[in-house]
Design an enzyme around this catalytic site. Structure first.
Site, PDB file in Angstrom:
ATOM      1  N   ARG A   1     -25.948  -2.648   6.553  1.00 35.26           N
ATOM      2  CA  ARG A   1     -25.721  -4.036   6.733  1.00 35.26           C
ATOM      3  C   ARG A   1     -25.545  -4.882   7.365  1.00 35.26           C
ATOM      4  O   ARG A   1     -25.793  -6.300   7.638  1.00 35.26           O
ATOM      5  CB  ARG A   1     -24.049  -4.120   5.602  1.00 35.26           C
ATOM      6  CG  ARG A   1     -22.795  -3.418   5.074  1.00 35.26           C
ATOM      7  CD  ARG A   1     -21.868  -3.479   4.310  1.00 35.26           C
ATOM      8  NE  ARG A   1     -22.376  -4.459   3.634  1.00 35.26           N
ATOM      9  CZ  ARG A   1     -21.185  -4.955   3.012  1.00 35.26           C
ATOM     10  NH1 ARG A   1     -19.621  -4.868   3.859  1.00 35.26           N
ATOM     11  NH2 ARG A   1     -20.867  -5.825   2.284  1.00 35.26           N
TER      12      ARG A   1
ATOM     13  N   GLU B   1     -19.580  -6.188   9.449  1.00 40.05           N
ATOM     14  CA  GLU B   1     -20.195  -5.266  10.713  1.00 40.05           C
ATOM     15  C   GLU B   1     -21.629  -6.023  11.239  1.00 40.05           C
ATOM     16  O   GLU B   1     -22.365  -5.922  12.238  1.00 40.05           O
ATOM     17  CB  GLU B   1     -21.210  -4.441   9.753  1.00 40.05           C
ATOM     18  CG  GLU B   1     -20.396  -3.000   9.243  1.00 40.05           C
ATOM     19  CD  GLU B   1     -19.813  -3.279   7.818  1.00 40.05           C
ATOM     20  OE1 GLU B   1     -18.852  -2.902   7.169  1.00 40.05           O
ATOM     21  OE2 GLU B   1     -19.550  -5.337   7.321  1.00 40.05           O
TER      22      GLU B   1
ATOM     23  N   LYS C   1       0.888  -1.238   0.178  1.00 44.87           N
ATOM     24  CA  LYS C   1       0.038   0.177   0.354  1.00 44.87           C
ATOM     25  C   LYS C   1       0.829   0.889  -0.434  1.00 44.87           C
ATOM     26  O   LYS C   1       1.804   1.641   0.488  1.00 44.87           O
ATOM     27  CB  LYS C   1      -1.181  -0.178   1.224  1.00 44.87           C
ATOM     28  CG  LYS C   1      -2.358   1.674   1.490  1.00 44.87           C
ATOM     29  CD  LYS C   1      -3.044   0.919   2.263  1.00 44.87           C
ATOM     30  CE  LYS C   1      -3.939   1.750   2.480  1.00 44.87           C
ATOM     31  NZ  LYS C   1      -5.136   0.977   3.594  1.00 44.87           N
TER      32      LYS C   1
END
Length: 637
Positions: free
Chosen positions: A402, A374, A289
């Site tokens: 969600r 979640e 990253k």
């Protein structure tokens, strides 16, 4: 001459050599640093997938071979390669380039949600559609971050993908992070695999064996898939001495990797193999990253996952930082943790963005990052509550969508004391439709027994959070917006029922002037106060009330509404099912016939733009609200 100036289609990559593609990748990386530094955006993730995306488009045939990104904040390079480099000055701006894939922008963009862990289900469905429509030889590619694979939906999709012989190529972009380092048993397995890349390359005789193998195959005329397959057998013979790959093979999926994610020849070889392979397979690509930009790589917090405007050389943020809503919550949670040993905190891969990092550092045994999951976070929190703890679940408002079933059935149904802290509630702006948090009040308002608070300023956030964690009979929600917390909005007085009166008309009542009750929700209280004072100065009679706790409807609001000639609800959620709807239903049940009007977000998916631009566009800024209320008052005459 810049290649990007003339690049209009990924098909143009087909004739380039590996050296030319590497030069293109270097140019793209520099382009990204310059452009995203000026606009803000997801810099770190996109710097990490430059070579990966270039190689994908050099091998596969987009858009006939769909390439889906999970999540699509890592699609900037894809946008560049599909002819949109000239629009990057408008990135994340109103009417400009979206920060995610967008079906309205290009035929190369198949999806546009910024929620994680969905790409494999899309790919499963697309591949089934291709087979049924006679295109079984086509490919579907899903680029899935290792963080996304912590979400259960990915594994539901893998279960289905593995059962068929459809051409689904799953590229695991493994950088060891989502917003922060990826967690969990799966992440540990991936880390074990990616850590072997260096070990493989220092095996005695590795380089000599590989080079000799290439020379031998070339002399025999073996090229393309035949050569790749043979070399892979040699490579695997060395690699398997140290790298176990049973994790994927046990799923019934072909596994290739780990591949060095910044080495274009290796990527081209792997993707060529995948393009010609019949059936589903996983290509494990190890990337970094922020690769190629030292300030991003060295950013310990999140490697510049998402930035504002920055210096393109140093990476330093430009512009003055002001205290934000998240930091106020973070301080209050930390204080609660010191005062109560039963307070625990959970998040779904977003400890930093939701302000939980200080709590995690101080109370590591009471902090739980469950990954991008979640649904699991909410039901796990219910289990903790059943065990005598008081969990605080901190997520973005949009991501509570969600886990609605878990909130409803696993928490509320059994009356468990779980506090949900919803960051980025309301209109968030530049991240686009799927990141705006305009649905949480409509969703939570239908949950029996729930209590929802919308603080208007920092003091009310502290106060209402403490009130929320004091509730032991069911779930509570505290919601607040993105950005600076701003100045306090002081009440004139607090009613016996706990509501705050912010503005009252001066002087004695005049029967000829309508009395207006303006119910201000959360941060919109600031606009409401401004609007009411301006209208009252012009002769109107408006009272502004902040109910503080917006669900359930406070009975005293019904009494206030009964005394008024008009009720206006000013909220930063959707008009359908929001607080205006709840108050309207409560007035109807109490047989109060005072007319009610709503200033709320319309029934649309909000496009990307700044918060102020979006609010003005839908008539929720202070100027528009003032004119709407003025017209409604005149309509009462």
């Amino acid at each position: 001459m810049s290649r990007l100036e003339h690049l209009t289609s990924p098909a143009e990559l087909k004739g380039m050599s590996a050296d030319e593609l590497e030069r293109l990748a270097r140019e793209i990386r520099e382009f990204l640093i310059q452009k995203v530094s000026a606009t803000g955006g997801h810099l770190g993730p996109n710097l990490g997938v430059v070579e990966l995306t270039v190689a994908l488009h050099a091998v596969f045939d987009s858009p006939s071979d769909p390439i889906i990104f999970d999540t699509s904040h890592q699609s900037y390079v894809h946008k560049i390669l599909t002819g949109r480099s000239g629009q990057f000055d408008t990135l994340r701006k109103k009417d400009g380039l979206s920060g995610y894939t967008s079906r309205s922008e290009s035929d190369h963009d198949w999806t546009e949600s910024s929620h994680a862990s969905a790409a494999l289900s899309y790919a499963d469905g697309l591949s089934k559609a291709k087979v049924l429509q006679g295109h079984a030889d086509s490919n579907v590619v899903a680029v899935v971050g290792d963080g996304a694979l912590t979400g259960g939906m990915c594994w539901e999709a893998l279960n289905n993908i593995a059962e068929g012989e459809r051409n689904v190529t799953i590229v695991v972009n493994d950088n060891g992070r989502s917003y922060s380092p990826t967690i969990g048993g799966f992440a540990r397995n991936l880390d074990n695999l990616r850590s072997q890349i260096a070990s493989i390359r220092i095996q005695p005789g590795y380089d000599e064996v590989m080079e000799q193998g290439k020379r031998t195959l070339k002399s025999m005329g073996w090229v393309g898939e035949r050569a790749f397959g043979a070399m892979k057998m040699v490579k695997d013979g060395i690699k398997h001495q140290v790298v176990p790959t049973q994790m994927f093979q046990d799923l019934g999926l072909k596994y290739v990797g780990p591949i060095e994610g910044h080495d274009i020849p290796s990527l081209l070889s792997a993707f060529t193999y995948a393009h010609q392979y019949d059936g589903p397979l996983i290509i494990h690509v190890a990337t970094e990253k922020g690769h190629g930009f030292a300030p991003a790589v060295n950013d310990i917090a999140d490697q510049m996952h998402s930035t504002g405007v920055i210096d393109p050389v140093t990476g330093e943020a430009l512009g003055e930082a002001r205290p934000g809503w998240t930091s106020v919550f973070s301080e209050e949670l930390l204080r609660a943790g010191h005062e109560r040993e039963d307070i625990v905190a959970l998040t779904a891969a977003m400890a930093g963005p939701t302000g939980l990092t200080p709590f995690a550092e101080k109370f590591p045994s009471r902090f739980f990052d469950v990954g991008i999951a979640e649904q699991h976070a909410v039901t796990s929190a219910a289990g903790m509550a059943l065990g005598g703890l008081h969990p605080v679940v901190a997520v973005y408002s949009t991501f509570l969508n969600r886990a609605f079933d878990q909130l409803l059935m696993d928490v509320a149904l059994i009356n468990q004391p779980v506090t949900f802290v919803l960051d980025r509630a309301g209109v968030t702006g530049s991240d686009g439709a799927s990141h705006n948090g305009v649905w949480d009040m409509a969703l939570t308002s239908i949950v029996p027994g729930i209590r929802v608070a919308a603080p208007r300023d920092a003091d009310r956030l502290r106060e209402e959070f403490q009130e929320a964690i004091a509730v032991e009979t069911g779930p509570t929600v505290v919601r607040f917006p993105k950005g600076d917390v701003g100045d306090p909005v002081t009440e004139l007085r607090r009613t016996d029922g706990g509501s705050d009166i912010l503005v009252e008309p001066a002087g004695d009542a005049d029967e000829d002037i309508p009395e207006v009750l303006l119910v201000a929700i959360g941060e919109f209280s600031k606009n409401a106060v401004q609007v009411a004072r301006e209208l009252n100065d012009d002769g109107a009679r408006i009272t502004v009330v902040d109910p503080r706790w917006i669900i359930p409807i406070n009975p005293e609001l019904i009494d206030m509404a009964a005394e008024a000639d008009l009720v206006v609800v000013y909220e930063d959620g959707v008009v359908r099912g929001g607080i205006g709807s709840a108050l309207s239903e409560a007035l109807s049940a109490a047989e109060v016939d005072t007319p009610l009007r709503r200033l709320a977000f319309p029934d649309i998916f909000p496009p990307h733009a700044s918060r102020s631009e979006l609010l003005a566009e839908v008539g929720l800024d202070a100027d528009s609200a003032r004119e709407s209320i003025r017209e409604w008052i005149e309509g009462l005459a």
